[in-house]
Design an enzyme around this catalytic site. Structure first.
Site, PDB file in Angstrom:
ATOM      1  N   SER A 101       0.846  -1.197   0.000  1.00  0.00           N
ATOM      2  CA  SER A 101       0.000   0.000   0.000  1.00  0.00           C
ATOM      3  C   SER A 101       0.879   1.245   0.000  1.00  0.00           C
ATOM      4  CB  SER A 101      -0.886   0.006   1.257  1.00  0.00           C
ATOM      5  OG  SER A 101      -1.527   1.260   1.417  1.00  0.00           O
ATOM      6  N   TYR A 110      -2.090  -1.126  10.372  1.00  0.00           N
ATOM      7  CA  TYR A 110      -2.159  -1.525   8.966  1.00  0.00           C
ATOM      8  C   TYR A 110      -0.930  -1.005   8.214  1.00  0.00           C
ATOM      9  CZ  TYR A 110      -3.897  -1.656   4.123  1.00  0.00           C
ATOM     10  OH  TYR A 110      -4.037  -1.880   2.764  1.00  0.00           O
TER      11      TYR A 110
END
Length: 258
Positions: free
Chosen positions: A148, A163
């Site tokens: 990401s 995350y």
């Protein structure tokens, strides 16, 4: 003379086997279809068996494997089942992810932290360990870790501390795996999405003000859609990237180039 046919064949996955996690919906389901359409016999892994069954109906030769990747025993079991079904895994796409969306860093619970670490980092490590011996024996293989943009830049507007930590860890893991395994024929790379339409981002992209903010801060001027990742996945999974390892391919519309 340049051979167009040979160049196109570089992206083919015919005769290959692939495992992709988080394949029951969103970006994962789309990427599973891309792998299968390119010729790979594909095992789709996710918790929701009913959704997997609907997808594999349209992908001849593909199989559905149900598993909760937060449970390490289920991770090990699904790895054995994949090897039993496929014989050997040529391509692993670690796509599954969990996020405690919207929870501020100071408010994340121990349970949320543990689940995020388990799904996003522990499970990919175990799956890589399970499949790499077969890749070593074949002298070839490709592992694609879906990370990401938060692995290399804070956003803050959308709280996701653990995350982000797991995605940064996954990118570091990719580099170390590449350093240890590439001489044995296995390539490991990161596919790093920006803001893309998916089940995970639906709460964010469903807000017109947020979409406008993302578009204003993305060089291409819009958020991503699953089809934007087709070429990048095929490049990293196939022989087209045979001299590429330990790298991160950012498919983020230029977000990280600002």
């Amino acid at each position: 003379m340049f051979d167009v046919t040979a160049a196109a064949d570089l992206f083919s996955l015919k005769g290959k086997t692939a495992v992709i996690t988080g394949a029951s919906a969103g970006l994962g389901a789309h990427l599973a279809r891309v792998l299968a359409t390119a010729g790979a016999r594909t095992a789709l892994v996710a918790r929701r068996r009913d959704l997997l069954d609907k997808i594999v109906v349209d992908l001849p030769g593909s199989i559905a494997l149900e598993a909760d990747l937060a449970d390490i025993d289920q991770v090990d079991t699904v790895a054995r089942r994949a090897l039993d079904e496929l014989g050997r895994v040529d391509i692993l796409v670690n796509n599954a992810a969990y996020i405690a969306g919207g929870v501020k860093a100071e408010d994340e619970t121990s349970e949320q932290i543990q689940r995020t670490l388990a799904v996003n980092l522990h499970a990919p490590i175990r799956l890589g360990q399970a499949f790499v011996p077969g890749m070593f024996a074949a002298g070839s293989g490709s592992i694609v870790n879906v990370t990401s943009i938060v692995a290399h830049g804070g956003i803050g507007r959308f709280p996701q501390a653990t995350y982000a930590a797991t995605k940064g860890g996954l990118e570091a893991l990719t580099r170390e795996w590449a350093a240890q395994w590439s001489r044995r024929g296995v390539r490991i790379n990161n596919l790093s999405p920006g803001f893309v339409e998916s089940e995970m981002t639906e709460p964010i992209l469903g807000d017109e003000k947020v979409r406008s903010w993302i578009a204003a801060n993305t060089l291409i001027g819009r958020h991503g859609v699953p089809a934007d990742f087709d070429g990048a996945l095929l490049f990293l999974a196939s022989d087209a990237s045979r001299y590429v390892t330990g790298q991160t391919l950012r498919v983020d519309g230029g977000w990280s180039a600002r």
